[in-house]
Write a protein that holds these residues in place. Structure first.
Motif, PDB file in Angstrom:
ATOM      1  N   LEU A   4       0.850  -1.187   0.000  1.00  0.00           N
ATOM      2  CA  LEU A   4       0.000   0.000   0.000  1.00  0.00           C
ATOM      3  C   LEU A   4       0.885   1.235   0.000  1.00  0.00           C
ATOM      4  O   LEU A   4       1.835   1.320   0.789  1.00  0.00           O
ATOM      5  CB  LEU A   4      -0.898   0.004   1.243  1.00  0.00           C
ATOM      6  CG  LEU A   4      -1.788  -1.222   1.429  1.00  0.00           C
ATOM      7  CD1 LEU A   4      -2.470  -1.174   2.799  1.00  0.00           C
ATOM      8  CD2 LEU A   4      -2.822  -1.317   0.325  1.00  0.00           C
ATOM      9  N   ALA A  24      -3.031   0.207  -4.084  1.00  0.00           N
ATOM     10  CA  ALA A  24      -2.783  -1.151  -3.601  1.00  0.00           C
ATOM     11  C   ALA A  24      -2.275  -2.034  -4.726  1.00  0.00           C
ATOM     12  O   ALA A  24      -2.729  -1.924  -5.867  1.00  0.00           O
ATOM     13  CB  ALA A  24      -4.064  -1.734  -3.017  1.00  0.00           C
ATOM     14  N   PHE A  29      -8.174  -6.337  -5.222  1.00  0.00           N
ATOM     15  CA  PHE A  29      -8.470  -5.194  -4.360  1.00  0.00           C
ATOM     16  C   PHE A  29      -9.957  -5.023  -4.121  1.00  0.00           C
ATOM     17  O   PHE A  29     -10.389  -4.731  -3.009  1.00  0.00           O
ATOM     18  CB  PHE A  29      -7.880  -3.959  -5.038  1.00  0.00           C
ATOM     19  CG  PHE A  29      -8.263  -2.646  -4.425  1.00  0.00           C
ATOM     20  CD1 PHE A  29      -9.289  -1.881  -4.963  1.00  0.00           C
ATOM     21  CD2 PHE A  29      -7.580  -2.155  -3.330  1.00  0.00           C
ATOM     22  CE1 PHE A  29      -9.632  -0.668  -4.404  1.00  0.00           C
ATOM     23  CE2 PHE A  29      -7.908  -0.946  -2.762  1.00  0.00           C
ATOM     24  CZ  PHE A  29      -8.937  -0.198  -3.308  1.00  0.00           C
ATOM     25  N   TYR A  32     -11.813  -6.556  -1.016  1.00  0.00           N
ATOM     26  CA  TYR A  32     -11.390  -6.262   0.347  1.00  0.00           C
ATOM     27  C   TYR A  32     -11.901  -4.911   0.833  1.00  0.00           C
ATOM     28  O   TYR A  32     -11.941  -3.945   0.070  1.00  0.00           O
ATOM     29  CB  TYR A  32      -9.865  -6.267   0.439  1.00  0.00           C
ATOM     30  CG  TYR A  32      -9.250  -7.628   0.227  1.00  0.00           C
ATOM     31  CD1 TYR A  32      -9.032  -8.111  -1.057  1.00  0.00           C
ATOM     32  CD2 TYR A  32      -8.892  -8.424   1.308  1.00  0.00           C
ATOM     33  CE1 TYR A  32      -8.483  -9.370  -1.259  1.00  0.00           C
ATOM     34  CE2 TYR A  32      -8.334  -9.677   1.112  1.00  0.00           C
ATOM     35  CZ  TYR A  32      -8.131 -10.143  -0.172  1.00  0.00           C
ATOM     36  OH  TYR A  32      -7.584 -11.388  -0.360  1.00  0.00           O
ATOM     37  N   MET A  34     -11.196  -1.538   3.000  1.00  0.00           N
ATOM     38  CA  MET A  34      -9.997  -0.717   3.162  1.00  0.00           C
ATOM     39  C   MET A  34     -10.256   0.307   4.265  1.00  0.00           C
ATOM     40  O   MET A  34     -11.408   0.697   4.503  1.00  0.00           O
ATOM     41  CB  MET A  34      -9.657   0.017   1.865  1.00  0.00           C
ATOM     42  CG  MET A  34      -9.293  -0.885   0.697  1.00  0.00           C
ATOM     43  SD  MET A  34      -7.715  -1.739   0.942  1.00  0.00           S
ATOM     44  CE  MET A  34      -6.575  -0.360   0.924  1.00  0.00           C
ATOM     45  N   ARG A  71     -13.580   4.677  -3.076  1.00  0.00           N
ATOM     46  CA  ARG A  71     -12.651   3.752  -3.719  1.00  0.00           C
ATOM     47  C   ARG A  71     -12.927   3.701  -5.210  1.00  0.00           C
ATOM     48  O   ARG A  71     -14.066   3.875  -5.657  1.00  0.00           O
ATOM     49  CB  ARG A  71     -12.769   2.359  -3.099  1.00  0.00           C
ATOM     50  CG  ARG A  71     -14.091   1.662  -3.308  1.00  0.00           C
ATOM     51  CD  ARG A  71     -14.189   0.401  -2.415  1.00  0.00           C
ATOM     52  NE  ARG A  71     -13.134  -0.545  -2.732  1.00  0.00           N
ATOM     53  CZ  ARG A  71     -12.719  -1.495  -1.867  1.00  0.00           C
ATOM     54  NH1 ARG A  71     -13.263  -1.594  -0.662  1.00  0.00           N
ATOM     55  NH2 ARG A  71     -11.775  -2.327  -2.232  1.00  0.00           N
ATOM     56  N   VAL A  78      -7.891   3.738  -2.995  1.00  0.00           N
ATOM     57  CA  VAL A  78      -8.854   4.251  -2.037  1.00  0.00           C
ATOM     58  C   VAL A  78      -8.459   5.693  -1.713  1.00  0.00           C
ATOM     59  O   VAL A  78      -7.269   6.021  -1.686  1.00  0.00           O
ATOM     60  CB  VAL A  78      -8.916   3.377  -0.770  1.00  0.00           C
ATOM     61  CG1 VAL A  78      -7.591   3.352  -0.045  1.00  0.00           C
ATOM     62  CG2 VAL A  78     -10.040   3.819   0.153  1.00  0.00           C
ATOM     63  N   CYS A  95      -2.952   4.147   5.363  1.00  0.00           N
ATOM     64  CA  CYS A  95      -3.908   3.304   4.671  1.00  0.00           C
ATOM     65  C   CYS A  95      -3.692   1.863   5.146  1.00  0.00           C
ATOM     66  O   CYS A  95      -2.552   1.468   5.419  1.00  0.00           O
ATOM     67  CB  CYS A  95      -3.641   3.432   3.174  1.00  0.00           C
ATOM     68  SG  CYS A  95      -4.536   2.323   2.117  1.00  0.00           S
ATOM     69  N   ALA A  97      -5.236  -2.478   5.005  1.00  0.00           N
ATOM     70  CA  ALA A  97      -6.096  -3.485   4.390  1.00  0.00           C
ATOM     71  C   ALA A  97      -6.105  -4.747   5.249  1.00  0.00           C
ATOM     72  O   ALA A  97      -5.056  -5.154   5.759  1.00  0.00           O
ATOM     73  CB  ALA A  97      -5.603  -3.823   2.982  1.00  0.00           C
ATOM     74  N   TYR A 114      -6.686  -5.310  10.697  1.00  0.00           N
ATOM     75  CA  TYR A 114      -5.924  -4.987   9.503  1.00  0.00           C
ATOM     76  C   TYR A 114      -4.555  -5.671   9.541  1.00  0.00           C
ATOM     77  O   TYR A 114      -3.895  -5.702  10.569  1.00  0.00           O
ATOM     78  CB  TYR A 114      -5.750  -3.480   9.378  1.00  0.00           C
ATOM     79  CG  TYR A 114      -7.040  -2.774   9.042  1.00  0.00           C
ATOM     80  CD1 TYR A 114      -7.917  -2.360  10.044  1.00  0.00           C
ATOM     81  CD2 TYR A 114      -7.395  -2.530   7.719  1.00  0.00           C
ATOM     82  CE1 TYR A 114      -9.113  -1.731   9.737  1.00  0.00           C
ATOM     83  CE2 TYR A 114      -8.586  -1.894   7.399  1.00  0.00           C
ATOM     84  CZ  TYR A 114      -9.438  -1.499   8.412  1.00  0.00           C
ATOM     85  OH  TYR A 114     -10.615  -0.873   8.102  1.00  0.00           O
TER      86      TYR A 114
END
Length: 127
Positions: A4, A24, A29, A32, A34, A71, A78, A95, A97, A114
């Motif tokens: 990221l 990302a 992506f 998921y 974020m 996003r 994002v 950021c 994920a 995360y």
């Protein structure tokens, strides 16, 4: 391994706006959730906002009505649009994920949910 990379931080006067971006590397992506967190000097890292794979959003009370998370799955990116910035918004913004997919409405708000983090981008709001 998901990578990221945040960008868009900087110095802004109180009342101003900034838009942060997080790219990302993960090609899935879109599956998921974020999130964005921030950490001010001497303080714990705190939740700011999250967006689910389905586009549902969740915000910390301190930023509700001022910040917007969004996003663009086509760009694996994002965003965090920050308006009406205050000096207390000054922090390094991260950021993040999760390592697993969730439901279409999954908007994790705890750090422990995360697994992947960016390097952070500094946001400084002057009074």
């Amino acid at each position: 391994q998901v990578q990221l990379v945040e960008s868009g931080g900087g110095l802004v006067q109180a009342g101003g706006s900034l838009r942060l971006s997080c790219g990302a590397s993960e090609r899935t992506f879109s599956s998921y959730a974020m999130g964005w967190f921030r950490q001010a000097p001497g303080k714990e890292r705190e939740f700011v906002a999250a967006i689910s794979s389905g586009g549902s959003t969740y915000y910390a009370d301190s930023v509700k009505g001022r910040f917007t998370i969004s996003r663009d799955n086509a760009k694996n990116t994002v965003y965090l649009q920050m308006n009406s910035l205050k000096p207390e918004d000054t922090a390094v913004y991260y950021c993040a994920a999760p390592g697993h997919t969730g439901t279409h409405y999954y908007t994790p708000a705890r750090k422990g949910e995360y697994d992947y983090w960016g390097q952070g981008t500094q946001v400084t709001v002057s009074s």
